[in-house]
Design an enzyme around this catalytic site. Structure first.
Site, PDB file in Angstrom:
ATOM      1  CE1 TYR A 101      37.789  40.290  22.069  1.00  0.00           C
ATOM      2  CE2 TYR A 101      35.448  40.539  21.639  1.00  0.00           C
ATOM      3  CZ  TYR A 101      36.481  39.985  22.385  1.00  0.00           C
ATOM      4  OH  TYR A 101      36.201  39.154  23.420  1.00  0.00           O
ATOM      5  CD  GLU A 145      41.172  37.367  21.153  1.00  0.00           C
ATOM      6  OE1 GLU A 145      40.483  36.856  22.034  1.00  0.00           O
ATOM      7  OE2 GLU A 145      41.502  36.764  20.115  1.00  0.00           O
ATOM      8  CG  ASP A 182      52.300  44.640  43.502  1.00  0.00           C
ATOM      9  OD1 ASP A 182      51.956  45.625  42.801  1.00  0.00           O
ATOM     10  OD2 ASP A 182      51.481  43.854  44.020  1.00  0.00           O
ATOM     11  CB  THR A 213      47.138  50.056  39.910  1.00  0.00           C
ATOM     12  OG1 THR A 213      47.659  51.079  40.766  1.00  0.00           O
ATOM     13  CG2 THR A 213      46.982  48.765  40.685  1.00  0.00           C
ATOM     14  CE  LYS A 269      45.765  50.261  44.067  1.00  0.00           C
ATOM     15  NZ  LYS A 269      46.406  49.126  44.770  1.00  0.00           N
ATOM     16  NE  ARG A 300      38.904  50.196  39.593  1.00  0.00           N
ATOM     17  CZ  ARG A 300      39.312  50.829  40.693  1.00  0.00           C
ATOM     18  NH1 ARG A 300      39.037  52.087  40.886  1.00  0.00           N
ATOM     19  NH2 ARG A 300      40.014  50.187  41.601  1.00  0.00           N
TER      20      ARG A 300
HETATM   21  C1  LIG Z   1      46.116  47.777  44.569  1.00  0.00           C
HETATM   22  C2  LIG Z   1      47.147  46.722  44.588  1.00  0.00           C
HETATM   23  C3  LIG Z   1      47.075  45.609  43.738  1.00  0.00           C
HETATM   24  C4  LIG Z   1      45.857  45.237  42.912  1.00  0.00           C
HETATM   25  O1  LIG Z   1      45.281  46.126  42.094  1.00  0.00           O
HETATM   26  P1  LIG Z   1      43.811  45.803  41.513  1.00  0.00           P
HETATM   27  O2  LIG Z   1      43.719  46.736  40.354  1.00  0.00           O
HETATM   28  O3  LIG Z   1      42.850  46.071  42.614  1.00  0.00           O
HETATM   29  O4  LIG Z   1      43.781  44.379  41.102  1.00  0.00           O
HETATM   30  C5  LIG Z   1      48.129  44.720  43.733  1.00  0.00           C
HETATM   31  N1  LIG Z   1      49.196  44.898  44.523  1.00  0.00           N
HETATM   32  C6  LIG Z   1      49.302  45.939  45.370  1.00  0.00           C
HETATM   33  C7  LIG Z   1      50.520  46.079  46.212  1.00  0.00           C
HETATM   34  C8  LIG Z   1      48.274  46.885  45.431  1.00  0.00           C
HETATM   35  O5  LIG Z   1      48.376  47.905  46.294  1.00  0.00           O
END
Ligand SMILES: *Cc1c(COP(=O)(O)O)cnc(C)c1O
Length: 412
Positions: free
Chosen positions: A59, A61, A205, A231, A234, A240
């Protein structure tokens, strides 16, 4: 399969054969079908090892040096390492590596910069905006006043003129650039200029392209955006999870938006795995990988176009391709089903300015397996045969099995 740490020593199979069977089944599925889902990749055994480690028990936090729990000396060091590697990799002043996912990172960016009810300008969902960019089914659409911009009907590119007009008339508090389906580079300088003109924050994003950015194969949003959300799983090929990058003036607001505002304890095994992934992404080998991902995507897009699919924007700058299979006489959902039956796994996506569904695919995972341009040409031909109904599906499935057999994701 000694290379998969979770299966090492057969502990799981002996104690819980039911779950072990599922794990092995999934490993076999990943190894014998083509993973063309644009958002997926194969993490390294080192990343898997960190994920399957006793850090999962801890843990933690708070942030290093200021935790609400004792015994954090090793996880503190792991988080500091992940933060240092992320800031160095992306040239950012600050990184938060605790966000549990890409969506959590976006939620934290909004929490850091906005109040409920604020107006936000983002790519509309039917044009490739993410759920967190104002979907009525998501907190974003419920708590903020989202205004959507689109893509040009002809070119398929982001409609900059519309972004400018909407920014001037709607005066958003933040502008979001980034997409789940855009195959082309985003012009971050353009978005910065508009954001400055109307006094809005710019949130990038970069969930999809951040791995290409790490490998020097796509332009970086870091010099332009106030906050970059991403993320780590990807193209970046880590565990993840999510992360945020920003300048030092927003560092405290971003950190507090993650913990304690939207999350509790950090997942320290994932944080350590992120450190491993950032370390891998800083190597020349990863740079070569990122460039190969793009070369493969360009080759695959050209091959699909030659087979008669209508490739959005005529090609790609990234790992991602979207295409309409309609010219081959099959609609998107049916196409996805046929391809899946032949062992080619991918997504459907919205096709801008139509009611039809298209196909969305990417080359991150198959490039990690070691496939190159020659294999892309083979895959494009298989797509054409399967979608035109020329190939017997069982035969195509055998071709896929043969191809994946030559490029095992986890050799050994
Ligand atoms: C994949 C993605 C997310 C979200 O990612 P998660 O880990 O699935 O929550 C947010 N914004 C964009 C543009 C994405 O391609």
């Amino acid at each position: 399969m000694p290379v998969i740490p979770a299966l090492q020593g057969d502990v799981l199979r002996r104690q819980d054969p039911e779950v072990a069977e599922l794990l092995l089944g999934e490993l076999a599925r990943q190894s014998t079908t083509l993973q063309l889902t644009a958002a997926e990749n194969f993490t390294s055994p080192a990343v898997l090892a960190a994920l399957g480690s006793p850090l999962a028990n801890k843990y933690a936090e708070g942030y290093p040096g200021g935790r609400h729990h004792g015994g954090c000396e090793f996880v503190d060091a792991a988080e500091r390492l992940a933060v240092r590697r992320a800031t160095e990799l992306f040239g950012a002043e600050h990184a938060n590596v605790q966000a549990h996912s890409g969506s959590s990172a976006v939620l934290a960016a909004y929490a850091a910069l906005l109040r409920p009810g604020d107006t936000v300008l983002a790519l509309g969902l039917s044009y490739g905006g993410h759920l967190t960019h104002g979907s009525p089914a998501n907190f974003s659409g419920r708590w903020f006043d989202f205004v959507g911009y689109g893509v040009d009907a002809e070119s398929g590119l982001v409609d900059h003129a519309q972004v400018r007009t909407l920014a001037r008339t709607r005066r958003p508090k933040a502008i979001v650039c980034g997409s789940i389906a855009c195959p082309r580079h985003i012009d971050y300088a353009f978005f910065r200029e508009i954001a400055d003109e109307v006094g809005a924050y710019l949130i990038a994003d970069a969930a999809h392209p951040i791995g290409l950015v790490a490998g020097g194969a796509a332009p970086s949003p870091v010099p332009y955006a106030d906050v970059v959300c991403a993320t780590t799983h990807k193209v970046l090929r880590g565990p993840r999870g999510g992360m945020l990058l920003c300048g030092s003036e927003l560092a405290e607001r971003v950190d507090r938006a993650v913990f304690p505002f939207t999350q509790g304890g950090a997942q320290m095994h994932t944080v350590a795995a992120k450190a491993v992934a950032f370390g891998e992404a800083a190597t020349p080998a990863f740079g070569a990988y990122a460039h190969q991902v793009v070369a493969n995507a360009r080759m695959l897009a050209a091959g699909l176009a030659a087979e008669g699919l209508a490739v959005t924007t005529g090609g790609t700058d990234t790992h991602l391709i979207t295409a309409d299979p309609a010219p081959l006489g099959v609609e998107g959902r049916a196409a996805r089903g046929r391809l899946a039956a032949a062992g080619m796994v991918l997504d459907c996506c919205a096709l801008p300015h139509t009611d039809a569904r298209g196909l969305r695919l990417g080359t991150a995972a198959i490039t990690t397996q070691g496939m190159g341009q020659e294999e892309m040409a083979l895959i494009a031909v298989l797509f054409g045969k399967v979608l035109r109904g020329e190939a017997d599906v069982a035969r195509a499935r055998e071709d896929v099995r043969e191809l994946t057999g030559a490029f095992p994701p986890y050799p050994g």
